[in-house]
Design a protein around this motif. Structure first.
Motif, PDB file in Angstrom:
ATOM      1  N   PHE A   1     -19.517  -0.881   2.306  1.00 53.18           N
ATOM      2  CA  PHE A   1     -19.755   0.513   1.931  1.00 53.18           C
ATOM      3  C   PHE A   1     -19.888   0.686   0.416  1.00 53.18           C
ATOM      4  CE2 PHE A   1     -18.299   4.760   0.753  1.00 53.18           C
ATOM      5  CZ  PHE A   1     -19.228   5.519   1.442  1.00 53.18           C
ATOM      6  N   LEU A   2     -18.956   0.135  -0.332  1.00 55.18           N
ATOM      7  CA  LEU A   2     -18.995   0.338  -1.782  1.00 55.18           C
ATOM      8  C   LEU A   2     -20.233  -0.284  -2.416  1.00 55.18           C
ATOM      9  CD1 LEU A   2     -15.235   0.013  -2.748  1.00 55.18           C
ATOM     10  CD2 LEU A   2     -16.635   2.091  -2.617  1.00 55.18           C
ATOM     11  N   GLU A   3     -20.714  -1.384  -1.878  1.00 53.34           N
ATOM     12  CA  GLU A   3     -21.939  -1.988  -2.418  1.00 53.34           C
ATOM     13  C   GLU A   3     -23.141  -1.069  -2.187  1.00 53.34           C
ATOM     14  OE1 GLU A   3     -24.396  -4.271  -4.551  1.00 53.34           O
ATOM     15  OE2 GLU A   3     -22.210  -4.386  -4.489  1.00 53.34           O
ATOM     16  N   ILE A   4     -23.199  -0.425  -1.038  1.00 54.67           N
ATOM     17  CA  ILE A   4     -24.286   0.541  -0.786  1.00 54.67           C
ATOM     18  C   ILE A   4     -24.220   1.657  -1.816  1.00 54.67           C
ATOM     19  CG2 ILE A   4     -25.165   2.274   0.823  1.00 54.67           C
ATOM     20  CD1 ILE A   4     -24.188   0.428   3.111  1.00 54.67           C
ATOM     21  N   VAL A   5     -23.034   2.163  -2.061  1.00 56.41           N
ATOM     22  CA  VAL A   5     -22.875   3.254  -3.029  1.00 56.41           C
ATOM     23  C   VAL A   5     -23.228   2.786  -4.438  1.00 56.41           C
ATOM     24  CG1 VAL A   5     -21.183   4.817  -4.081  1.00 56.41           C
ATOM     25  CG2 VAL A   5     -21.190   4.470  -1.606  1.00 56.41           C
ATOM     26  N   ARG A   6     -22.810   1.604  -4.807  1.00 54.37           N
ATOM     27  CA  ARG A   6     -23.138   1.080  -6.142  1.00 54.37           C
ATOM     28  C   ARG A   6     -24.647   0.974  -6.336  1.00 54.37           C
ATOM     29  NH1 ARG A   6     -18.763  -3.027  -4.762  1.00 54.37           N
ATOM     30  NH2 ARG A   6     -16.892  -2.142  -5.734  1.00 54.37           N
ATOM     31  N   ARG A   7     -25.349   0.577  -5.299  1.00 60.38           N
ATOM     32  CA  ARG A   7     -26.808   0.407  -5.408  1.00 60.38           C
ATOM     33  C   ARG A   7     -27.563   1.724  -5.376  1.00 60.38           C
ATOM     34  NH1 ARG A   7     -29.275  -4.243  -1.724  1.00 60.38           N
ATOM     35  NH2 ARG A   7     -31.156  -3.222  -2.517  1.00 60.38           N
ATOM     36  N   THR A   8     -27.022   2.741  -4.680  1.00 61.13           N
ATOM     37  CA  THR A   8     -27.759   3.992  -4.506  1.00 61.13           C
ATOM     38  C   THR A   8     -27.310   5.105  -5.434  1.00 61.13           C
ATOM     39  OG1 THR A   8     -26.261   4.691  -2.751  1.00 61.13           O
ATOM     40  CG2 THR A   8     -28.271   3.509  -2.079  1.00 61.13           C
ATOM     41  N   ARG A   9     -26.085   5.055  -5.899  1.00 67.08           N
ATOM     42  CA  ARG A   9     -25.524   6.075  -6.790  1.00 67.08           C
ATOM     43  C   ARG A   9     -25.779   7.502  -6.279  1.00 67.08           C
ATOM     44  NH1 ARG A   9     -24.342   3.822 -12.463  1.00 67.08           N
ATOM     45  NH2 ARG A   9     -24.241   1.635 -11.922  1.00 67.08           N
ATOM     46  N   PRO A  10     -25.241   7.831  -5.109  1.00 72.44           N
ATOM     47  CA  PRO A  10     -25.457   9.177  -4.561  1.00 72.44           C
ATOM     48  C   PRO A  10     -24.754  10.239  -5.406  1.00 72.44           C
ATOM     49  CG  PRO A  10     -23.750   8.054  -3.323  1.00 72.44           C
ATOM     50  CD  PRO A  10     -24.318   7.044  -4.288  1.00 72.44           C
ATOM     51  N   ALA A  11     -25.174  11.467  -5.261  1.00 73.23           N
ATOM     52  CA  ALA A  11     -24.519  12.578  -5.961  1.00 73.23           C
ATOM     53  C   ALA A  11     -23.101  12.777  -5.425  1.00 73.23           C
ATOM     54  CB  ALA A  11     -25.320  13.865  -5.787  1.00 73.23           C
ATOM     55  N   GLN A  12     -22.933  12.594  -4.124  1.00 77.01           N
ATOM     56  CA  GLN A  12     -21.622  12.750  -3.500  1.00 77.01           C
ATOM     57  C   GLN A  12     -21.316  11.560  -2.607  1.00 77.01           C
ATOM     58  OE1 GLN A  12     -20.201  16.530  -2.067  1.00 77.01           O
ATOM     59  NE2 GLN A  12     -19.376  15.603  -0.227  1.00 77.01           N
ATOM     60  N   CYS A  13     -20.051  11.211  -2.591  1.00 78.75           N
ATOM     61  CA  CYS A  13     -19.560  10.163  -1.716  1.00 78.75           C
ATOM     62  C   CYS A  13     -18.389  10.752  -0.937  1.00 78.75           C
ATOM     63  CB  CYS A  13     -19.122   8.982  -2.568  1.00 78.75           C
ATOM     64  SG  CYS A  13     -18.993   7.466  -1.657  1.00 78.75           S
ATOM     65  N   THR A  14     -18.529  10.826   0.371  1.00 78.80           N
ATOM     66  CA  THR A  14     -17.471  11.360   1.228  1.00 78.80           C
ATOM     67  C   THR A  14     -16.772  10.188   1.891  1.00 78.80           C
ATOM     68  OG1 THR A  14     -18.769  13.370   1.625  1.00 78.80           O
ATOM     69  CG2 THR A  14     -16.956  12.892   3.165  1.00 78.80           C
ATOM     70  N   LEU A  15     -15.515   9.998   1.542  1.00 70.75           N
ATOM     71  CA  LEU A  15     -14.753   8.870   2.058  1.00 70.75           C
ATOM     72  C   LEU A  15     -14.095   9.251   3.381  1.00 70.75           C
ATOM     73  CD1 LEU A  15     -13.151   7.650  -1.281  1.00 70.75           C
ATOM     74  CD2 LEU A  15     -15.378   7.086  -0.280  1.00 70.75           C
ATOM     75  N   VAL A  16     -14.279   8.384   4.378  1.00 66.79           N
ATOM     76  CA  VAL A  16     -13.840   8.647   5.750  1.00 66.79           C
ATOM     77  C   VAL A  16     -13.044   7.443   6.248  1.00 66.79           C
ATOM     78  CG1 VAL A  16     -14.634   9.210   8.084  1.00 66.79           C
ATOM     79  CG2 VAL A  16     -15.972   9.967   6.112  1.00 66.79           C
ATOM     80  N   PRO A  17     -11.864   7.670   6.829  1.00 63.54           N
ATOM     81  CA  PRO A  17     -11.044   6.535   7.277  1.00 63.54           C
ATOM     82  C   PRO A  17     -11.339   6.077   8.697  1.00 63.54           C
ATOM     83  CG  PRO A  17      -9.795   8.535   7.549  1.00 63.54           C
ATOM     84  CD  PRO A  17     -11.126   8.926   6.940  1.00 63.54           C
ATOM     85  N   ASP A  18     -12.594   5.920   9.035  1.00 58.04           N
ATOM     86  CA  ASP A  18     -12.925   5.510  10.396  1.00 58.04           C
ATOM     87  C   ASP A  18     -12.868   3.989  10.530  1.00 58.04           C
ATOM     88  OD1 ASP A  18     -15.165   4.948   8.907  1.00 58.04           O
ATOM     89  OD2 ASP A  18     -16.547   6.047  10.157  1.00 58.04           O
ATOM     90  N   SER A  19     -12.660   3.557  11.741  1.00 63.58           N
ATOM     91  CA  SER A  19     -12.645   2.117  12.007  1.00 63.58           C
ATOM     92  C   SER A  19     -13.972   1.728  12.652  1.00 63.58           C
ATOM     93  CB  SER A  19     -11.490   1.758  12.944  1.00 63.58           C
ATOM     94  OG  SER A  19     -11.735   2.266  14.238  1.00 63.58           O
ATOM     95  N   ASN A  20     -14.239   0.446  12.701  1.00 62.94           N
ATOM     96  CA  ASN A  20     -15.486  -0.030  13.315  1.00 62.94           C
ATOM     97  C   ASN A  20     -15.578   0.321  14.789  1.00 62.94           C
ATOM     98  OD1 ASN A  20     -16.048  -1.075  10.830  1.00 62.94           O
ATOM     99  ND2 ASN A  20     -15.773  -3.210  11.417  1.00 62.94           N
ATOM    100  N   SER A  21     -14.443   0.473  15.452  1.00 63.80           N
ATOM    101  CA  SER A  21     -14.456   0.729  16.888  1.00 63.80           C
ATOM    102  C   SER A  21     -14.559   2.215  17.238  1.00 63.80           C
ATOM    103  CB  SER A  21     -13.194   0.151  17.535  1.00 63.80           C
ATOM    104  OG  SER A  21     -12.044   0.793  17.009  1.00 63.80           O
ATOM    105  N   GLN A  22     -14.461   3.102  16.264  1.00 63.13           N
ATOM    106  CA  GLN A  22     -14.532   4.531  16.558  1.00 63.13           C
ATOM    107  C   GLN A  22     -15.956   4.971  16.836  1.00 63.13           C
ATOM    108  OE1 GLN A  22     -11.768   5.734  13.079  1.00 63.13           O
ATOM    109  NE2 GLN A  22     -12.075   7.550  14.325  1.00 63.13           N
ATOM    110  N   LEU A  23     -16.115   5.814  17.847  1.00 66.82           N
ATOM    111  CA  LEU A  23     -17.430   6.369  18.147  1.00 66.82           C
ATOM    112  C   LEU A  23     -17.846   7.349  17.057  1.00 66.82           C
ATOM    113  CD1 LEU A  23     -19.803   6.545  20.078  1.00 66.82           C
ATOM    114  CD2 LEU A  23     -18.569   8.349  21.303  1.00 66.82           C
ATOM    115  N   THR A  24     -16.893   8.184  16.606  1.00 62.05           N
ATOM    116  CA  THR A  24     -17.164   9.164  15.561  1.00 62.05           C
ATOM    117  C   THR A  24     -15.884   9.400  14.771  1.00 62.05           C
ATOM    118  OG1 THR A  24     -18.189  11.318  15.110  1.00 62.05           O
ATOM    119  CG2 THR A  24     -16.656  11.204  16.977  1.00 62.05           C
ATOM    120  N   SER A  25     -16.018   9.980  13.615  1.00 59.82           N
ATOM    121  CA  SER A  25     -14.861  10.263  12.761  1.00 59.82           C
ATOM    122  C   SER A  25     -13.999  11.334  13.423  1.00 59.82           C
ATOM    123  CB  SER A  25     -15.332  10.745  11.393  1.00 59.82           C
ATOM    124  OG  SER A  25     -16.247   9.823  10.849  1.00 59.82           O
TER     125      SER A  25
END
Length: 161
Positions: free
Chosen positions: A92-116
Motif C-alpha cells: 500500500f505505501l509503495e502505491i501511495v509513494r508513487r502516486t502521491r494522492p491528495a488524500q490517503c484514507t487509512l483502513v485497518p482491513d485484513s486480506n480476508s475481509q470482504l469489505t471494511s
C-alpha cells in the motif's frame, strides 16, 4: 466548509476483473465522473487486487484533473499475483509513494475481509501509525483514518496526527 463529491471506482474494476477484459475501463469511468462534475476519485487497492489494481492507481494518478483519494491498509505488504496479466501488489505505501494522492484514507482491513467493517483501535496501533502518518503528510497527502464512532478513539486520532 465546502462539500466535495469523490466517486469510488472499485466496483467498476470488480466488473472488469470478473470479465477478464479491460472493459469497463476504470480510467474512462473516472473521466465520465469528472465530466459529470465529480470533485475527486477514490480507490481502495487491496493486496489480492480483486478490484482496483496497483496499475489502475498509477494510470489514474497520471490522468486525473481532480483530487485523488487512495484508501487502504498502511500495513499491507507486497504480494505476488497469481493471475496472468496482473502485476504484483507492491504494498500500500509503495502505491501511495508513487502516486502521491491528495488524500490517503487509512483502513485497518485484513486480506480476508470482504469489505471494511471496523475502524482502527488507536490504543493498540497508534505507535505504528504515527511514523506512517508523518511520512504521508511529508508526501503532501491529507490523512484520514477509518474509525468507529467512539469518542475516546476519535480523541486519540488527533494525537497520532
Amino acid at each position: 466548509m465546502s462539500v466535495a463529491l469523490s466517486i469510488n471506482l472499485n466496483k467498476i474494476a470488480l466488473i472488469r476483473n470478473s470479465r477478464d477484459t479491460e472493459y469497463p475501463s476504470v480510467t474512462q469511468h473516472a473521466q465520465m465522473c469528472i465530466d459529470a462534475g465529480a470533485d475527486g476519485i477514490t480507490v481502495h487497492p487491496r493486496p489480492d487486487q480483486r478490484h482496483i489494481r496497483a496499475d489502475d492507481c498509477y494510470e489514474l494518478a497520471n490522468m486525473l484533473s481532480v483530487e485523488f483519494n487512495i484508501e487502504g491498509n498502511p500495513f499491507a505488504a507486497p504480494m505476488k499475483s497469481d493471475r496472468a496479466g496482473v502485476s504484483d501488489y507492491p504494498g500500500f505505501l509503495e502505491i501511495v509513494r508513487r502516486t502521491r494522492p491528495a488524500q490517503c484514507t487509512l483502513v485497518p482491513d485484513s486480506n480476508s475481509q470482504l469489505t471494511s467493517d471496523h475502524g482502527f483501535d488507536l490504543v493498540r496501533s497508534s505507535d505504528e501509525l504515527r511514523p506512517i502518518i508523518a511520512e504521508l503528510k511529508a508526501l503532501g497527502c491529507r490523512v484520514s483514518l477509518f474509525m468507529d464512532p467512539d469518542t475516546a478513539q476519535i480523541a486519540l486520532a488527533k494525537e497520532v496526527g
